[in-house]
Design a protein around this motif. Structure first.
Motif, PDB file in Angstrom:
ATOM      1  N   SER A  34      79.842  36.105 143.556  1.00  0.00           N
ATOM      2  CA  SER A  34      80.609  35.456 144.626  1.00  0.00           C
ATOM      3  C   SER A  34      80.499  36.255 145.918  1.00  0.00           C
ATOM      4  O   SER A  34      80.292  35.691 146.999  1.00  0.00           O
ATOM      5  N   THR A  45      76.246  28.928 150.225  1.00  0.00           N
ATOM      6  CA  THR A  45      77.631  29.370 150.352  1.00  0.00           C
ATOM      7  C   THR A  45      77.964  29.545 151.828  1.00  0.00           C
ATOM      8  O   THR A  45      77.250  30.224 152.562  1.00  0.00           O
ATOM      9  N   SER A 109      91.185  22.104 142.751  1.00  0.00           N
ATOM     10  CA  SER A 109      90.592  23.024 143.719  1.00  0.00           C
ATOM     11  C   SER A 109      89.168  22.562 143.987  1.00  0.00           C
ATOM     12  O   SER A 109      88.507  22.009 143.114  1.00  0.00           O
ATOM     13  N   THR A 111      85.255  23.197 145.198  1.00  0.00           N
ATOM     14  CA  THR A 111      84.129  24.095 145.415  1.00  0.00           C
ATOM     15  C   THR A 111      83.249  23.434 146.471  1.00  0.00           C
ATOM     16  O   THR A 111      83.356  22.227 146.700  1.00  0.00           O
ATOM     17  N   TYR A 112      82.388  24.201 147.086  1.00  0.00           N
ATOM     18  CA  TYR A 112      81.616  23.655 148.199  1.00  0.00           C
ATOM     19  C   TYR A 112      80.281  24.348 148.293  1.00  0.00           C
ATOM     20  O   TYR A 112      80.090  25.442 147.782  1.00  0.00           O
ATOM     21  N   ASN A 113      79.371  23.675 148.968  1.00  0.00           N
ATOM     22  CA  ASN A 113      78.115  24.292 149.337  1.00  0.00           C
ATOM     23  C   ASN A 113      77.507  23.538 150.507  1.00  0.00           C
ATOM     24  O   ASN A 113      77.988  22.469 150.875  1.00  0.00           O
ATOM     25  N   CYS A 130      89.807  23.799 151.061  1.00  0.00           N
ATOM     26  CA  CYS A 130      89.168  24.419 149.902  1.00  0.00           C
ATOM     27  C   CYS A 130      89.627  25.862 149.690  1.00  0.00           C
ATOM     28  O   CYS A 130      89.330  26.464 148.668  1.00  0.00           O
ATOM     29  N   TYR A 170      81.571  18.876 148.928  1.00  0.00           N
ATOM     30  CA  TYR A 170      82.711  19.385 148.168  1.00  0.00           C
ATOM     31  C   TYR A 170      82.786  18.671 146.831  1.00  0.00           C
ATOM     32  O   TYR A 170      82.494  17.480 146.744  1.00  0.00           O
ATOM     33  N   GLN A 175      92.441  21.624 138.250  1.00  0.00           N
ATOM     34  CA  GLN A 175      92.757  23.029 138.074  1.00  0.00           C
ATOM     35  C   GLN A 175      93.333  23.329 136.694  1.00  0.00           C
ATOM     36  O   GLN A 175      92.988  24.321 136.091  1.00  0.00           O
ATOM     37  N   GLN A 178      90.597  23.669 134.265  1.00  0.00           N
ATOM     38  CA  GLN A 178      89.890  24.944 134.383  1.00  0.00           C
ATOM     39  C   GLN A 178      90.699  26.057 133.728  1.00  0.00           C
ATOM     40  O   GLN A 178      90.153  26.903 133.040  1.00  0.00           O
TER      41      GLN A 178
END
Length: 194
Positions: A34, A45, A109, A111-113, A130, A170, A175, A178
């Motif tokens: 990360s 990222t 939640s 996540t993104y890229n 995010c 996104y 959550q 997870q």
């Protein structure tokens, strides 16, 4: 001359050391990865900015917005604008909409890229939904803002200087799912030892 029991003890200690080292490496792999992605923009990222850019260029880039949800989410999730054209360094605001279509309160939640990957290092988020978990009651609808800019330093990049189109994507994950999956994984080694 060593005896068989001594050789077996050394082998056991060496194997135990290997297990401990492998466990430690796997424990630090996720935070290290990360950190590495955040610092380098690897794998698209994005970066986090604490303030707006101090310069704005005339050159523009088109930013496209994409939204996905995992099948068990119970939400609809979409960008409220499909794309926008921004000048490099210009602060822009976009919105995403989420609606909980399930009959239960759901926390998620995102996540993104960014694509292409080379643009990730130059895509700076100032404020983003995010960064925190989002909780929606049954039937609740929210508009979630995103404040960002594309760094003007991108024009000087050998790898990213040619980019004219960026896609910000996104994906929302449930959550509690997870957390349940993590709890199962964490519990598995403990039960295997008993």
């Amino acid at each position: 001359m060593s005896t068989a029991p001594d050789a077996n003890k050394r082998l056991v200690w060496r194997l135990l050391a290997v297990v401990v080292v492998m466990g430690a490496l796997s424990w630090v792999a996720v935070p290290f990865y990360s950190w590495f992605c955040q610092v380098t923009g690897f794998a698209g990222t994005t970066q986090v900015a604490t303030q707006e850019s101090d310069r704005v260029l005339d050159r523009t880039v088109r930013v496209r917005f994409d939204a996905n949800v995992m099948p068990d989410m119970g939400w609809t999730f979409r960008p409220m604008q499909r794309e926008m054209t921004v000048r490099l360094g210009e602060t822009a605001m976009a919105y995403y909409e989420a609606v909980n279509v399930s009959d239960q309160t759901v926390t998620g939640s995102a996540t993104y890229n960014v694509a292409p990957d080379d643009a990730g290092y130059y895509f700076e988020k100032i404020e983003c939904f995010c960064f925190t978990e989002q909780t929606l009651a049954p039937g609740e609808r929210i508009e979630m803002p995103l404040t960002f800019f594309v760094s003007p330093d991108m024009v000087d990049s050998r790898d990213a200087g040619h980019i004219r189109d960026i896609t910000l994507s996104y994906t929302f994950f449930r959550q509690d799912a997870q957390k349940s999956a993590r709890a199962e994984v964490d519990a598995a080694p403990a039960t295997a030892l008993n």
